[in-house]
Motif scaffolding. Structure first.
Motif, short mmCIF file in Angstrom:
data_model
loop_
_atom_site.label_atom_id
_atom_site.label_comp_id
_atom_site.label_asym_id
_atom_site.label_seq_id
_atom_site.Cartn_x
_atom_site.Cartn_y
_atom_site.Cartn_z
N ILE B 83 26.44 14.39 -29.72
CA ILE B 83 25.51 13.74 -28.77
C ILE B 83 25.48 12.25 -29.04
O ILE B 83 25.59 11.43 -28.12
CB ILE B 83 24.09 14.31 -28.92
CG1 ILE B 83 24.08 15.80 -28.65
CG2 ILE B 83 23.13 13.60 -27.98
CD1 ILE B 83 22.72 16.43 -28.84
N CYS B 84 25.34 11.88 -30.31
CA CYS B 84 25.28 10.46 -30.66
C CYS B 84 26.57 9.76 -30.25
O CYS B 84 26.54 8.68 -29.65
CB CYS B 84 25.07 10.28 -32.16
SG CYS B 84 23.47 10.83 -32.69
N ILE B 87 26.72 9.23 -26.49
CA ILE B 87 25.86 8.17 -25.96
C ILE B 87 26.42 6.80 -26.36
O ILE B 87 26.45 5.88 -25.55
CB ILE B 87 24.42 8.36 -26.44
CG1 ILE B 87 23.85 9.64 -25.84
CG2 ILE B 87 23.55 7.18 -26.04
CD1 ILE B 87 22.48 9.97 -26.30
N PRO B 193 19.85 3.58 -19.37
CA PRO B 193 19.62 4.80 -18.59
C PRO B 193 20.91 5.49 -18.15
O PRO B 193 21.00 6.71 -18.20
CB PRO B 193 18.86 4.30 -17.36
CG PRO B 193 18.26 3.02 -17.76
CD PRO B 193 19.18 2.42 -18.77
N MET B 196 22.45 7.18 -21.20
CA MET B 196 21.68 8.37 -21.53
C MET B 196 21.98 9.49 -20.54
O MET B 196 22.16 10.63 -20.92
CB MET B 196 20.18 8.06 -21.44
CG MET B 196 19.59 7.46 -22.67
SD MET B 196 19.87 8.48 -24.08
CE MET B 196 18.36 9.40 -24.12
N PHE B 200 23.57 12.40 -22.51
CA PHE B 200 22.60 13.46 -22.73
C PHE B 200 22.67 14.51 -21.62
O PHE B 200 22.50 15.69 -21.87
CB PHE B 200 21.20 12.85 -22.79
CG PHE B 200 20.36 13.44 -23.85
CD1 PHE B 200 20.58 13.11 -25.18
CD2 PHE B 200 19.37 14.34 -23.54
CE1 PHE B 200 19.82 13.68 -26.16
CE2 PHE B 200 18.59 14.91 -24.54
CZ PHE B 200 18.81 14.57 -25.85
N TYR B 203 25.23 16.96 -22.36
CA TYR B 203 24.78 17.85 -23.43
C TYR B 203 23.86 18.94 -22.87
O TYR B 203 24.04 20.13 -23.15
CB TYR B 203 24.07 17.05 -24.51
CG TYR B 203 23.20 17.87 -25.42
CD1 TYR B 203 23.78 18.76 -26.33
CD2 TYR B 203 21.82 17.79 -25.39
CE1 TYR B 203 22.99 19.53 -27.16
CE2 TYR B 203 21.02 18.55 -26.21
CZ TYR B 203 21.61 19.42 -27.09
OH TYR B 203 20.82 20.19 -27.89
N VAL B 204 22.88 18.50 -22.06
CA VAL B 204 21.93 19.47 -21.52
C VAL B 204 22.66 20.50 -20.66
O VAL B 204 22.40 21.69 -20.75
CB VAL B 204 20.83 18.75 -20.71
CG1 VAL B 204 19.99 19.73 -19.93
CG2 VAL B 204 19.94 17.95 -21.64
N VAL B 207 24.33 22.98 -23.07
CA VAL B 207 23.42 23.90 -23.76
C VAL B 207 22.79 24.87 -22.80
O VAL B 207 22.67 26.06 -23.07
CB VAL B 207 22.30 23.12 -24.47
CG1 VAL B 207 21.39 24.07 -25.21
CG2 VAL B 207 22.87 22.13 -25.42
#
Lengths: 264, 269
Positions: B83-84, B87, B193, B196, B200, B203-204, B207
């Motif tokens: 994730i890091c 981003i 933004p 992100m 992110f 990632y969402v 998951v």
């Protein structure tokens, strides 16, 4: 008032974009739920999984085959999306003036700096409420086809309240960073790293029992959806803690912005 | 490539590279140090999982997650490092060219006797070397901390190497896609933004897809293309999915050069 309206207009597009993201997310989520509703096989798996594993993956205490249980899982992701939006709005709304070189103009207007912060905070707040209403609306509408019962509505309303408090925390922190950071560029990146950091903390805090105290540092753990669902209540300790964070951030924002040396 | 543009860009990235590298290393440290206490819980889980039919576990995205082994647990921790990295890479990608236009330095830069393609190449390489430094830090900290906390357990090196090797492509995906999107847009006011949303958001997606079963939507996220679970479990990449990432990188890269050489650049007047 004009500053407030001006900010609302400036942020309207961003609200729409975040709204679309939330709606898409809910629609995709509920479309998947249709495969799970009342599926006994899935229930059997969930019952057998050990607690530690479910905790680590944020799936604690939910029966994915019921509407409330499923929404409990969605809650975590709604919380993430809404928090990201809130911290973005908060950190951006103050610091963008310096980035866009409009800060000299705004501050030559016959309003004090604290009124400027108030107007901008209110605009951010309205945005957050707007996004929250979108979340609430889309959930209620999507849930209609699965015969929601009163338990679900209780849970939903409570979780919306929890989401609202989380939004407020991140909005307040974002505004504080926007006001306090000497270099305006850092405000949003610090806000993001705080958000990521607390999200990771929320996962780490569940890995090991001895690290349970870490949950006090992560707003993502303040409102346990399991508790919202089963006990229908919010842990008051965390409400006070949240209010404390919000208050301190806002006071800090006013104090630092009044004394701030602006980058022109 | 122009050395002076490269150096200038690299210097500008350096601070952020150091911050990201330290954070990712710290993240890996925290996760790996918690391994031994988590392993006992995970052993219980394995017993429970053994009772279920394979299809159901696959549908649940939990097939082969053996958190009681060193690498199984590491694959879980590695997701957060990803994730890091995502981003960070997206951040560099989005800001690469857009920052010049936001800060009104684009007309200065483009007035220099350097072709636009050359400018883009220098900038890309500078960002890439920054990402590579972070990449190396991840390599070192992964091996270092795993060996520090493994105790008397053993692990296979090959899956771990494959996992770490995937970082390069993973970073390139977010860098180039970010760049291409930033060039498609007229103006980017704030980079965070966007970075992100891309990092992110992917990632969402991954998951959420995991939790609810496979679907075509999840095919677009690199978190699935380089799913740590899959790599650790099979000791190989899921090639068709990796090719999607590679294709996205190539398309974004070509598209970026095409768009940038034709871009209408705003200037101060």
């Amino acid at each position: 008032m004009n500053i407030f309206l001006r900010e609302l207009k400036a942020n309207f597009k961003s609200l729409i974009i975040w709204g679309v993201i939330v709606i898409l997310f809910a629609v995709v989520g509920f479309a998947k739920f249709s495969a799970y509703a009342g599926n006994p096989d899935m229930l059997a798996i969930l019952n057998e999984l050990p607690q530690a594993f479910l905790d680590a993956f944020n799936m604690q205490a939910f029966n994915l085959t019921t509407l409330s249980g499923f929404y409990g899982v969605m809650f975590t992701y709604f919380a993430l999306i809404l928090s990201i939006a809130a911290s973005m709005w908060g950190s951006d709304i103050i610091s963008k003036e310096e980035r866009d070189k409009t800060v000299e103009f705004s501050l030559t207007l016959p309003v004090t700096r604290s009124r400027l912060v108030t107007a901008k905070t209110l605009a951010g707040l309205v945005n957050c409420i707007g996004l929250l209403l979108i979340t609430w609306g889309v959930t209620v509408i999507s849930a209609q086809s699965y015969q929601p019962d009163s338990e679900f509505y209780d849970f939903l309303n409570l979780s919306i309240l929890a989401l609202f408090i989380m939004q407020l925390i991140f909005l307040a922190i974002g505004i504080f960073l926007g006001c306090a950071m000497k270099r305006y560029k850092r405000a949003s990146s610090v806000a993001v790293s705080l958000l990521l950091g607390t999200y990771f903390l929320s996962i780490i805090s569940e890995l090991n029992k001895n690290l349970g105290f870490l949950k006090y540092f992560s707003p993502f753990r303040y409102f346990d959806p399991g508790m919202l669902l089963h006990d229908s209540r919010i842990d008051m300790t965390f409400v006070w803690l949240s209010l404390g964070i919000i208050l301190v951030s806002m006071v800090g924002a006013y104090l630092t912005y009044a004394r701030r040396d602006l980058y022109i | 490539m122009r050395m002076n543009i490269f150096q200038q860009e690299f210097k500008m990235h350096l601070r952020s590279v150091i911050t990201w590298s330290v954070s990712v290393a710290a993240l890996i440290f925290v996760f790996v140090s918690l391994f031994s206490s988590f392993a006992q819980d995970a052993a219980l889980l394995n017993e429970a999982m053994a009772k279920f039919p394979k299809e159901l576990l696959t549908a649940f995205g939990m097939n082969g997650v053996d958190l009681s082994t060193l690498l199984g647990y590491f694959s879980f921790a590695f997701l957060f490092a990803q994730i890091c990295l995502a981003i960070q890479a997206a951040n560099y990608g989005f800001s690469l060219v857009s920052i010049e236009e936001r800060e009104w330095t684009a007309d200065f830069l483009l007035a220099k006797p350097v072709g636009r393609a050359q400018i883009l190449t220098s900038k890309l390489l500078a960002a890439l070397s920054g990402l590579t430094i972070t990449n190396m830090v991840v390599w070192i900290s992964s091996f270092g901390f795993i060996n520090l906390f493994k105790g008397d357990r053993t692990y296979e090196t090959k899956p771990l190497l494959l996992l770490l090797l995937s970082i390069v492509v993973f970073q390139l995906f977010f860098l180039t896609v970010g760049l291409a999107v930033s060039l498609l847009l007229k103006r980017i006011r704030s980079v965070t933004p966007y970075a992100m949303a891309l990092g992110f958001g992917m990632y969402v997606l991954s998951v959420f897809g995991d939790m609810l079963g496979e679907s075509t939507l999840e095919k677009i996220t690199p978190f699935k293309h380089f799913d740590p679970n899959y790599i650790i479990q099979h000791g190989a990449y899921d090639l068709p999915l990796v090719m999607i990432s590679v294709a996205a990188i190539i398309i974004s890269l070509v598209g970026s050069y095409w768009l940038y050489t034709r871009r209408d650049i705003p200037s101060v007047t």
